[in-house]
Scaffold this active site. Structure first.
Site, PDB file in Angstrom:
ATOM      1  N   GLU A  32       0.873  -1.163   0.000  1.00  0.00           N
ATOM      2  CA  GLU A  32       0.000   0.000   0.000  1.00  0.00           C
ATOM      3  C   GLU A  32       0.915   1.218   0.000  1.00  0.00           C
ATOM      4  O   GLU A  32       1.813   1.311   0.834  1.00  0.00           O
ATOM      5  CB  GLU A  32      -0.878  -0.017   1.256  1.00  0.00           C
ATOM      6  CG  GLU A  32      -1.895   1.096   1.218  1.00  0.00           C
ATOM      7  CD  GLU A  32      -2.771   1.176   2.465  1.00  0.00           C
ATOM      8  OE1 GLU A  32      -2.755   0.243   3.275  1.00  0.00           O
ATOM      9  OE2 GLU A  32      -3.460   2.197   2.585  1.00  0.00           O
TER      10      GLU A  32
ATOM     11  N   ARG B 117       5.774 -12.917   9.597  1.00  0.00           N
ATOM     12  CA  ARG B 117       6.435 -11.654   9.275  1.00  0.00           C
ATOM     13  C   ARG B 117       7.838 -11.641   9.869  1.00  0.00           C
ATOM     14  O   ARG B 117       8.148 -12.383  10.779  1.00  0.00           O
ATOM     15  CB  ARG B 117       5.722 -10.395   9.774  1.00  0.00           C
ATOM     16  CG  ARG B 117       4.487 -10.503  10.499  1.00  0.00           C
ATOM     17  CD  ARG B 117       3.877  -9.216  11.059  1.00  0.00           C
ATOM     18  NE  ARG B 117       4.307  -7.934  10.595  1.00  0.00           N
ATOM     19  CZ  ARG B 117       3.682  -7.223   9.662  1.00  0.00           C
ATOM     20  NH1 ARG B 117       2.625  -7.690   9.069  1.00  0.00           N
ATOM     21  NH2 ARG B 117       4.120  -6.033   9.345  1.00  0.00           N
TER      22      ARG B 117
ATOM     23  N   LYS C 147       4.702   1.096  10.328  1.00  0.00           N
ATOM     24  CA  LYS C 147       4.780   2.310   9.513  1.00  0.00           C
ATOM     25  C   LYS C 147       4.434   3.545  10.344  1.00  0.00           C
ATOM     26  O   LYS C 147       4.988   4.609  10.130  1.00  0.00           O
ATOM     27  CB  LYS C 147       3.799   2.213   8.341  1.00  0.00           C
ATOM     28  CG  LYS C 147       4.347   1.452   7.151  1.00  0.00           C
ATOM     29  CD  LYS C 147       3.374   1.542   5.984  1.00  0.00           C
ATOM     30  CE  LYS C 147       3.663   0.470   4.940  1.00  0.00           C
ATOM     31  NZ  LYS C 147       2.526   0.204   4.069  1.00  0.00           N
TER      32      LYS C 147
HETATM   33  P1  ATP Z   1       0.206  -1.394   6.846  1.00  0.00           P
HETATM   34  O1  ATP Z   1      -0.787  -2.513   6.686  1.00  0.00           O
HETATM   35  O2  ATP Z   1       0.366  -0.840   8.209  1.00  0.00           O
HETATM   36  O3  ATP Z   1       0.120  -0.363   5.788  1.00  0.00           O
HETATM   37  P2  ATP Z   1       2.128  -3.308   5.945  1.00  0.00           P
HETATM   38  O4  ATP Z   1       3.475  -3.454   6.556  1.00  0.00           O
HETATM   39  O5  ATP Z   1       1.169  -4.431   5.970  1.00  0.00           O
HETATM   40  O6  ATP Z   1       1.621  -2.032   6.643  1.00  0.00           O
HETATM   41  P3  ATP Z   1       1.842  -3.264   3.079  1.00  0.00           P
HETATM   42  O7  ATP Z   1       2.227  -2.178   2.173  1.00  0.00           O
HETATM   43  O8  ATP Z   1       0.419  -3.635   3.146  1.00  0.00           O
HETATM   44  O9  ATP Z   1       2.343  -2.807   4.484  1.00  0.00           O
HETATM   45  O10 ATP Z   1       2.730  -4.552   2.836  1.00  0.00           O
HETATM   46  C1  ATP Z   1       3.026  -5.061   1.573  1.00  0.00           C
HETATM   47  C2  ATP Z   1       3.428  -6.506   1.695  1.00  0.00           C
HETATM   48  O11 ATP Z   1       4.562  -6.641   2.530  1.00  0.00           O
HETATM   49  C3  ATP Z   1       2.323  -7.317   2.298  1.00  0.00           C
HETATM   50  O12 ATP Z   1       2.158  -8.498   1.547  1.00  0.00           O
HETATM   51  C4  ATP Z   1       2.806  -7.612   3.689  1.00  0.00           C
HETATM   52  O13 ATP Z   1       2.290  -8.810   4.177  1.00  0.00           O
HETATM   53  C5  ATP Z   1       4.315  -7.620   3.513  1.00  0.00           C
HETATM   54  N1  ATP Z   1       4.982  -7.262   4.765  1.00  0.00           N
HETATM   55  C6  ATP Z   1       4.808  -6.146   5.483  1.00  0.00           C
HETATM   56  N2  ATP Z   1       5.530  -6.168   6.606  1.00  0.00           N
HETATM   57  C7  ATP Z   1       6.194  -7.352   6.606  1.00  0.00           C
HETATM   58  C8  ATP Z   1       7.114  -7.985   7.502  1.00  0.00           C
HETATM   59  N3  ATP Z   1       7.496  -7.409   8.642  1.00  0.00           N
HETATM   60  N4  ATP Z   1       7.602  -9.195   7.154  1.00  0.00           N
HETATM   61  C9  ATP Z   1       7.240  -9.784   6.009  1.00  0.00           C
HETATM   62  N5  ATP Z   1       6.382  -9.253   5.123  1.00  0.00           N
HETATM   63  C10 ATP Z   1       5.853  -8.046   5.409  1.00  0.00           C
HETATM   64 MG    MG Z   2      -0.951  -3.972   4.881  1.00  0.00          MG
END
Ligand code: ATP
Ligand code: MG
Length: 585
Positions: A47, A290, A300
């Site tokens: 996102e 994760r 974030k």
């Molecule tokens: P938010 O939902 O707070 O915006 P997010 O970290 O989920 O944050 P996204 O942009 O939705 O951010 O994440 C993009 C991809 O990266 C998703 O598939 C998510 O599952 C993966 N991702 C995010 N953080 C991690 C992490 N710490 N370890 C592994 N994969 C991650």
């Molecule tokens: Mg997310």
């Protein structure tokens, strides 16, 4: 290797690494073997509401890695369904980060490319009696939802006719209603044990300009709906996400199955009209744990606060766990990929030690970084037996283990800068470096002795004066004479003054997310995480292009700062020390 190309500017690894056998790759292997799929397609779906961090790197390496290993493809898709928080600045930075990590996407897509198809999909669900327009407020929806132990209650609007629902949804789309006045909800099961299936909202009203579609839409699809359908539209075979989405999988499947883009070409016609291929299929969601690392925050929201509260120097502050920050710190793409490989993929949540990350960088730079000499905290050493204007050029190899790095000329003269900490007037036990009257080997230049220690009025040592053994020059027999220690140096007349930024971990505790005793991560910032000193580097380091990484001998791995470094005003960031200094703490 040419000197001025960043040794860490990387592409995907050339040498075929050992075959990886985590559970997701096993599933992919089986799906190919059984003929369930003939080609693999994954996606990385950020996102665009912030900068990517090292957790995202794990997901990128997994999705692009699998595509690469199994002759498949990986899309980069921006899940841009929440326009209030999204920004083109992030869209650009994320692309930059993925490329930097060494990966190339198949297609660059946005969930917003599919808004017309999503809209038709929602209408189909309404027509099939599987979605309804609900007038409950957000608060009422929450009250009706029930809890983990109690079933929810059905909305009084749940049994609206298809005609009324279609009319209301069209008017939502036309912008007739205020934000939050109505939602479109999937009609699933208010008694489900899985709260995600209790008639979840799939569209909401939001009169907000979108970074991609401007003011075209006053309604936006909810994440779960848009994400599942985005995967389906792109023909993603394996949709890989983190474990917190496990409970969302039934809803993911519900959306994919009940819309069924693959069976209804009318639904995807808007995409075809817009020039996209028809590639809809049924994706399978698979969850993995994760990445969590100690001494770091990764939410974030917290990273954003560090920036807006000026606790760090922007998103690319070299202490940040963002990819932009790690890059500026001197992390190479190869080190990031090596780290992701070491961490591996599983369903077990775990906390990875920060030293694993640093270890991956050391390992990469040990082989990838040329050697240079730099003095971080300078003390002058004058070799009084050399003539005043004495000057020579010594040949140094650039890498002790790899001849392909070639060699360079290092100027040597009568006055040198050495490291202040390499001299002790009163040496501690076991000291192997310089003392008054003692001898030391000057790396590549011969053996020196200190005869005189010059101090200022306050008693601080300001200069050493000594003698260079003329029989100990490189190539001479006396050069092999045994002395206890070897130190690095730079010629004072030739060295270039450099700003040297000594970075360390941003937090001084293992778990900065700990909020007991009313504390927040702000209370755990490491006051020693950034120390700026003025030192001297040899000319061959000063002229390096920004982002060139070096091992400064005996000192650590450093990188020419991406933003601030120039040959006249060199700026080097310490990427990592030569050894782990935290293990003992
Ligand atoms: P938010 O939902 O707070 O915006 P997010 O970290 O989920 O944050 P996204 O942009 O939705 O951010 O994440 C993009 C991809 O990266 C998703 O598939 C998510 O599952 C993966 N991702 C995010 N953080 C991690 C992490 N710490 N370890 C592994 N994969 C991650
Ligand atoms: Mg997310």
């Amino acid at each position: 290797m040419s000197e001025n190309t960043a040794p860490n500017a990387g592409n995907a690894p050339e040498a075929a690494p050992a075959e990886k056998r985590d559970f997701i790759r096993q599933i992919v292997r089986e799906d190919l073997a059984s003929g369930k799929h003939t080609a693999i397609k994954t996606r990385f779906p950020p996102e665009p509401n912030g900068y990517l961090h090292i957790g995202h790197a794990k997901s990128i390496c997994l999705n692009f890695g699998i595509a690469g290993e199994f002759a498949g493809v990986c899309n980069l898709r921006f899940d841009d369904t929440n326009p209030a928080k999204e920004d083109p600045e992030y869209v650009a930075a994320i692309q930059d980060d993925v490329r930097w990590l060494g990966f190339a996407w198949n297609e660059l897509r946005h969930a917003s490319d599919y808004f017309d198809a999503y809209y038709l999909a929602a209408r189909k669900l309404i027509t099939d009696g599987k979605a309804f327009v609900c007038d409950l407020s957000a608060e009422e929806v929450r009250a009706y939802r029930g809890s983990l132990t109690e079933p929810g209650r059905e909305s009084p609007y749940r049994n609206r006719s298809v005609e009324e629902n279609l009319d209301l949804f069209a008017r939502m789309r036309a912008g007739e209603f205020a934000d939050g006045a109505r939602t479109l909800r999937a009609k699933i099961d208010m008694a489900s044990g899985n709260i995600n299936l209790r008639d979840p909202a799939i569209y909401r009203i939001k009169h907000v300009e979108h970074q991609n579609t401007g003011n075209k839409w006053p309604i936006y699809p909810m994440y779960d709906f848009a994400h599942a359908l985005g995967d389906a539209l792109e023909g993603i075979t394996h949709s890989l996400c983190t474990l917190e989405f496990e409970d969302h999988r039934p809803l993911y499947d519900w959306c994919v199955d009940n819309v069924n883009f693959a069976a209804d070409d009318a639904l995807t016609q808007p995409l075809v009209d817009a020039g996209f291929p028809r590639e809809a299929a049924k994706p399978r969601q698979i969850e993995f744990s994760r990445l969590n690392i100690n001494y770091t925050v990764m939410s974030k929201r917290k990273l954003m606060a560090l920036v807006t509260e000026n606790l760090v120097d922007g998103w690319d502050d070299p202490r940040m766990p963002t990819l932009q920050g790690l890059r500026r710190r001197g992390y190479s793409p190869a080190a990031m990929r090596l780290f992701a490989e070491r961490v591996g993929i599983s369903k077990q949540n775990s906390l990875i030690d920060f030293s694993i990350l640093e270890g991956a960088l050391r390992e990469d730079l040990d082989s990838a970084a040329a050697r240079r000499m730099a003095v971080v905290e300078p003390l002058k050493l004058v070799l009084t037996n050399l003539a005043d204007g004495h000057e020579e050029s010594l040949t140094f190899s650039n890498h002790p283990k790899d001849e392909s790095f070639g060699s360079r000329q290092v100027p040597f003269s009568r006055e040198l800068w050495i490291e202040r900490e390499d001299f002790a007037e009163v040496p501690p036990k076991g000291w192997k470096r310089l003392v008054p009257g003692g001898e030391i080997r000057l790396r590549g230049a011969g053996i020196a002795r200190v005869d005189e220690v010059i101090k200022d009025d306050a008693g601080n040592v300001v200069e050493l004066r000594g003698w260079l053994d003329p029989e100990s020059r490189p190539g001479m027999e006396g050069a092999n004479r045994k002395v206890k220690g070897t130190i690095h140096w730079v010629s004072a007349a030739h060295a270039v003054e450099a700003e040297i930024r000594l970075y360390d971990r941003l937090f001084s505790v293992e778990n900065p997310d700990d909020e007991s005793e009313g504390k927040t991560y702000r209370d755990y910032l490491n006051p020693e995480s950034r120390k700026v000193v003025s030192g001297y580097v040899e000319p061959a380091a000063a002229i390096a292009a920004p982002e060139t990484a070096f091992q400064f001998e005996r000192t650590g791995y450093f990188v020419a700062d991406r933003r601030d470094h120039s040959a006249d005003k060199p700026v080097f960031n310490r990427a990592v020390t030569l050894r782990d200094t935290w293990a003992s703490k």
